[in-house]
Write a protein that holds these residues in place. Structure first.
Motif, PDB file in Angstrom:
ATOM      1  N   ASP A 211       0.876  -1.331  -0.083  1.00 15.09           N
ATOM      2  CA  ASP A 211       0.077   0.079  -0.160  1.00 15.09           C
ATOM      3  C   ASP A 211       0.687   1.381   0.034  1.00 15.09           C
ATOM      4  O   ASP A 211       0.695   2.205   0.702  1.00 15.09           O
ATOM      5  N   ASN A 212       1.897   1.149  -1.027  1.00 14.48           N
ATOM      6  CA  ASN A 212       2.869   2.442  -1.073  1.00 14.48           C
ATOM      7  C   ASN A 212       2.666   2.735  -2.590  1.00 14.48           C
ATOM      8  O   ASN A 212       3.902   2.528  -3.101  1.00 14.48           O
ATOM      9  N   PRO A 213       1.605   3.259  -3.362  1.00 16.76           N
ATOM     10  CA  PRO A 213       1.765   3.092  -4.762  1.00 16.76           C
ATOM     11  C   PRO A 213       2.253   4.250  -5.165  1.00 16.76           C
ATOM     12  O   PRO A 213       3.333   4.027  -6.080  1.00 16.76           O
ATOM     13  N   GLU A 214       2.685   5.270  -4.498  1.00 17.67           N
ATOM     14  CA  GLU A 214       3.480   6.446  -5.061  1.00 17.67           C
ATOM     15  C   GLU A 214       5.008   5.787  -5.186  1.00 17.67           C
ATOM     16  O   GLU A 214       5.560   6.217  -6.310  1.00 17.67           O
ATOM     17  N   GLN A 215       5.471   5.315  -4.049  1.00 18.78           N
ATOM     18  CA  GLN A 215       6.790   4.488  -4.347  1.00 18.78           C
ATOM     19  C   GLN A 215       6.993   3.701  -5.128  1.00 18.78           C
ATOM     20  O   GLN A 215       7.969   3.412  -5.919  1.00 18.78           O
ATOM     21  N   ALA A 216       5.957   2.777  -5.217  1.00 20.35           N
ATOM     22  CA  ALA A 216       5.941   1.539  -6.451  1.00 20.35           C
ATOM     23  C   ALA A 216       5.904   1.918  -7.562  1.00 20.35           C
ATOM     24  O   ALA A 216       6.857   1.696  -8.648  1.00 20.35           O
ATOM     25  N   ILE A 217       5.267   3.188  -7.947  1.00 19.50           N
ATOM     26  CA  ILE A 217       5.276   3.598  -9.266  1.00 19.50           C
ATOM     27  C   ILE A 217       6.631   4.306  -9.671  1.00 19.50           C
ATOM     28  O   ILE A 217       7.155   3.971 -10.604  1.00 19.50           O
ATOM     29  N   ALA A 218       7.201   5.149  -8.470  1.00 26.67           N
ATOM     30  CA  ALA A 218       8.528   5.648  -8.678  1.00 26.67           C
ATOM     31  C   ALA A 218       9.696   4.412  -9.217  1.00 26.67           C
ATOM     32  O   ALA A 218      10.405   4.728 -10.090  1.00 26.67           O
ATOM     33  N   ASP A 219       9.580   3.324  -8.476  1.00 22.72           N
ATOM     34  CA  ASP A 219      10.524   2.360  -8.549  1.00 22.72           C
ATOM     35  C   ASP A 219      10.317   1.474 -10.046  1.00 22.72           C
ATOM     36  O   ASP A 219      11.131   1.297 -10.763  1.00 22.72           O
ATOM     37  N   PHE A 220       8.857   1.522 -10.329  1.00 24.08           N
ATOM     38  CA  PHE A 220       8.774   0.738 -11.868  1.00 24.08           C
ATOM     39  C   PHE A 220       9.112   1.806 -13.066  1.00 24.08           C
ATOM     40  O   PHE A 220       9.695   1.290 -13.864  1.00 24.08           O
ATOM     41  N   THR A 221       8.867   2.988 -12.612  1.00 26.42           N
ATOM     42  CA  THR A 221       9.393   3.953 -13.599  1.00 26.42           C
ATOM     43  C   THR A 221      10.708   4.141 -13.797  1.00 26.42           C
ATOM     44  O   THR A 221      11.414   4.109 -15.058  1.00 26.42           O
ATOM     45  N   LYS A 222      11.721   3.863 -12.933  1.00 28.13           N
ATOM     46  CA  LYS A 222      13.037   3.711 -13.010  1.00 28.13           C
ATOM     47  C   LYS A 222      13.358   2.600 -13.549  1.00 28.13           C
ATOM     48  O   LYS A 222      14.448   2.632 -14.374  1.00 28.13           O
ATOM     49  N   ALA A 223      12.561   1.352 -13.385  1.00 26.96           N
ATOM     50  CA  ALA A 223      13.195   0.063 -13.960  1.00 26.96           C
ATOM     51  C   ALA A 223      12.795   0.293 -15.584  1.00 26.96           C
ATOM     52  O   ALA A 223      13.679  -0.131 -16.144  1.00 26.96           O
ATOM     53  N   ILE A 224      11.768   0.941 -15.686  1.00 25.96           N
ATOM     54  CA  ILE A 224      11.389   1.221 -17.199  1.00 25.96           C
ATOM     55  C   ILE A 224      12.478   1.926 -17.917  1.00 25.96           C
ATOM     56  O   ILE A 224      12.931   1.468 -19.109  1.00 25.96           O
TER      57      ILE A 224
END
Length: 680
Positions: free
Chosen positions: A205-218
């Motif tokens: 339940d930390n979507p903002e940090q998750a999205i930031a990490d996936f964005t970096k992985a992309i």
């Protein structure tokens, strides 16, 4: 032949270009695996090769085989090297890794044990053994071994990455995140570390940090569909549906036939109310594999479109694939109820209860089918079973009140039950009344009339300030209608997709009803003479956004149009509208006025505004608006005809607001008396 000729030329040119020292032994030890493997073979085959040279050749060829994914051949060559040199530490360590890749974990551990015996500070052997333990689901041993490797060499990001995975498997999430942080610190381009950490944040339940990490992985690897898929899933769980669909689109460009991506994009389209797009995605997913969940979800999309026959066909397919799929039985059973096929509905809901004996929904749904079938005693028994499992379940409470009120008036001895009989008390309690001492009337049901209501309260707007009263107003009005014996659905803080879904579902109920009523509290607006209700996710940056982000009053009126007698829409939506103040007008002559504009409903339809057209309403100082407070009081007064109800509401509101707010009724009804609560 042209391609082969070019290849032969390349090989000949390469061989011709080698310096004199580049013999088979040096090529065997080189980094070109395709050249190293045959060169090592020639070294091994030479009778003049020394024992040490043969050991090295087997070892080097094994590394080349391993690099090419040929683990079995690598194991054979490492074994040859070990046979020739039983103390060859690196060969044991590398064979441990090769055994691990083939799933031979016990053999792998034995080899890593031997490597550590030969070299007690061999960090790679501890690391490899730790990963074998991790694969064997022995996280404590994995963590201990990789920790030992880190104590010997603390600069390898892989060590922290795989210990993080072991921590993750052991549900030590904080320690896993800390190790992924360290791996990223040591290697800022470690895409898999961002990906794994992103999935931890997604699940916790930390979507903002998750999205930031996936964005970096992309950013590191845009060719990996999983990065897009899981960022899309995070967006979807965070109700950012457009962003989710965009990521699923990208994932499907990379892997066009991925079932999970097609299925989840279908779910996102369905949640947006784009049912045709959802169905198209489920169609594609089902060509990839037959899946009960996909059939069930496609059935739900067909149901939302009102295509009950196709919905039932899909639920049946889901059950055929998974005979224990309680959701599919429930969905098919409730659809049978909506079609009026109560026997089939009861049979399916029997199955739901057998599969989920502690589930409230199954008992309530079967009770509804029994009640509509006219088997009131069975309905009452099921509502009571539901309430025994969940005493505060609103649907079971209101259903029980309706069922008790629908019982024949005569008791077993032929006498009429007294006003304070057990059944009357239970009906009052189920409907939320205070009991015999309450001044409010008991719930009075009219079995001959089917009356339904949808009550919506939108308070939690995202782009403008929170509205304090609509949610509590909706609860208040919903409770009053239930007390009057109406089948009520209360829905709070709906985005556009949820409002569309709620109206579609209610339309089907209204089509089988005598009276259909909608009460809406929240923001509304008028644009060029058309009235719109505003969902909580609207932004309305320009006037062009209004049709896309709102719902027109005509759409609301169509939801009640199927009722046989009375169609009633009550709009407590005439508040000062902040959207109008911030919205950019792209057409200079376009008109946005205060409040709502006048309507002229036809066909036994009544539309009630909380304030006359072109004016705004007051929320009041309490928990409820003046308008909602009056409706909730007047609508349960016994024997009062509906037109008089709203005349009394108008008088109340004018009095409370010092004549600043005047409710107004539009439309006309036939000469029949429409009485919500009969006179006692």
């Amino acid at each position: 032949m042209r391609g082969l000729w070019l290849t032969l030329i390349f090989v000949s040119a390469f061989a011709a270009s080698q310096p004199a020292w580049a013999d088979d032994a040096s090529v065997c030890a080189g980094s070109n695996d395709d050249l190293a493997i045959p060169a090592c073979g020639r070294v091994i085959a030479k009778k003049s090769t020394s024992k040490a040279g043969r050991v090295k050749a087997f070892y080097n060829r094994a590394i080349s085989y391993a690099n090419k994914g040929k683990s079995d051949l690598a194991i054979q060559d490492y074994s040859q090297a070990i046979t020739l040199d039983p103390s060859y530490t690196s060969a044991y360590n590398n064979r441990c890794s090769a055994y691990s890749k083939t799933g031979k974990y016990d053999e792998a551990i034995a080899d890593c044990d031997r490597a550590i015996e030969l070299k007690s500070d061999y960090d790679l052997a501890y690391y490899n053994r730790g990963n074998v333990y991790r694969k064997k689901n022995m996280p404590d041993r994995a963590i201990a071994d990789i920790t030992k490797a880190i104590s010997i060499k603390a600069t390898d990001p892989d060590y922290f990455f795989y210990r993080a995975m072991a921590y993750q498997n052991n549900d030590q999430i904080d320690l896993a995140i800390k190790d992924y942080d360290k791996a990223i610190e040591l290697n800022p381009d470690y895409g898999n570390a961002y990906y794994n950490r992103g999935n931890i944040y997604r699940k916790h339940d930390n979507p903002e940090q998750a999205i930031a990490d996936f964005t970096k992985a992309i950013a590191i690897d845009s060719s990996d569909a999983d990065n897009f898929f899981f960022r899309g899933l995070t967006y979807q769980n965070n109700n950012q549906l457009d962003e989710a669909i965009a990521d699923y689109d990208k994932a499907l460009e990379l892997t066009p036939s991925d079932f999970d991506t097609l299925f989840n994009r279908g779910l996102a389209h369905k949640k947006k109310g784009d049912f045709d797009l959802a169905i198209a995605d489920y169609d594609k997913a089902l060509t990839v594999k037959a899946d009960a969940g996909a059939y069930n979800s496609r059935g739900n999309a067909y149901y939302s479109k009102g295509d009950f026959d196709r919905a039932i066909a899909d639920y049946t397919s889901a059950i055929g694939l998974d005979p224990k799929d309680a959701d599919a039985y429930y969905n098919r059973g409730t659809t049978f109820t909506d079609q009026g096929d109560y026997n089939s509905a009861v049979a399916d809901l029997d199955k739901v209860i057998a599969l989920q004996p502690n589930g409230v929904a199954g008992f309530t749904a079967r009770a509804n089918a029994y009640r509509k079938k006219g088997e009131i005693e069975k309905a009452i028994a099921d509502y009571r079973s539901a309430l025994a499992l969940a005493p505060d379940d609103a649907d079971a409470k209101s259903g029980l009140a309706d069922a008790i009120g629908a019982q024949p008036p005569a008791s077993a001895d032929g006498s009429k039950p007294s006003a304070d009989s057990g059944a009357s008390k239970e009906a009052a309690t189920a409907a939320g009344a205070a009991g015999p001492k309450s001044s409010e009337p008991n719930a009075i049901a009219q079995p001959m009339l089917r009356r339904v209501a949808l009550v919506i309260g939108n308070s939690g707007y995202r782009a403008v300030a929170h509205l304090p009263n609509p949610a509590s107003d909706a609860q208040l009005v919903g409770d009053a209608l239930r007390q009057a014996g109406v089948d009520v659905t209360v829905a709070l803080d709906l985005d556009r997709a949820a409002m569309v879904s709620a109206l579609r579902a209610f339309s089907r109920k209204a089509d089988n009803s005598d009276w259909a009523m909608i009460y809406y509290a929240g923001h509304g607006m008028e644009l060029d003479g058309t009235n719109y209700l505003i969902p909580i996710d609207a932004t309305l940056e320009t006037d062009r956004d209004v049709p896309d982000e709102t719902l027109s009053l005509d759409r609301v009126l169509s939801a009640v149009s199927g009722a046989r007698q009375l169609k009633l829409v009550i709009l407590d939506a005439c508040r000062n509208n902040p959207f109008a103040q911030q919205m950019k007008l792209t057409v200079a002559k376009r008109a946005v006025t205060r409040g709502l504009s006048r309507v002229e409903p036809m066909d036994a339809t009544m539309v009630v505004y909380s304030a006359k057209e072109g004016t705004t309403a007051e929320d009041g100082d309490g928990a409820n608006s003046v308008f909602a407070a009056s409706i909730s009081k007047r609508i349960v007064e016994p024997g009062v005809e509906i037109n008089k109800v709203f005349r009394l509401v108008t008088r109340d509101v004018l009095s409370e607001t010092g004549n600043r707010q005047q409710p107004f009724v539009y439309g006309s009804l036939p000469p029949d008396d429409f009485i919500l609560v009969p006179a006692k």
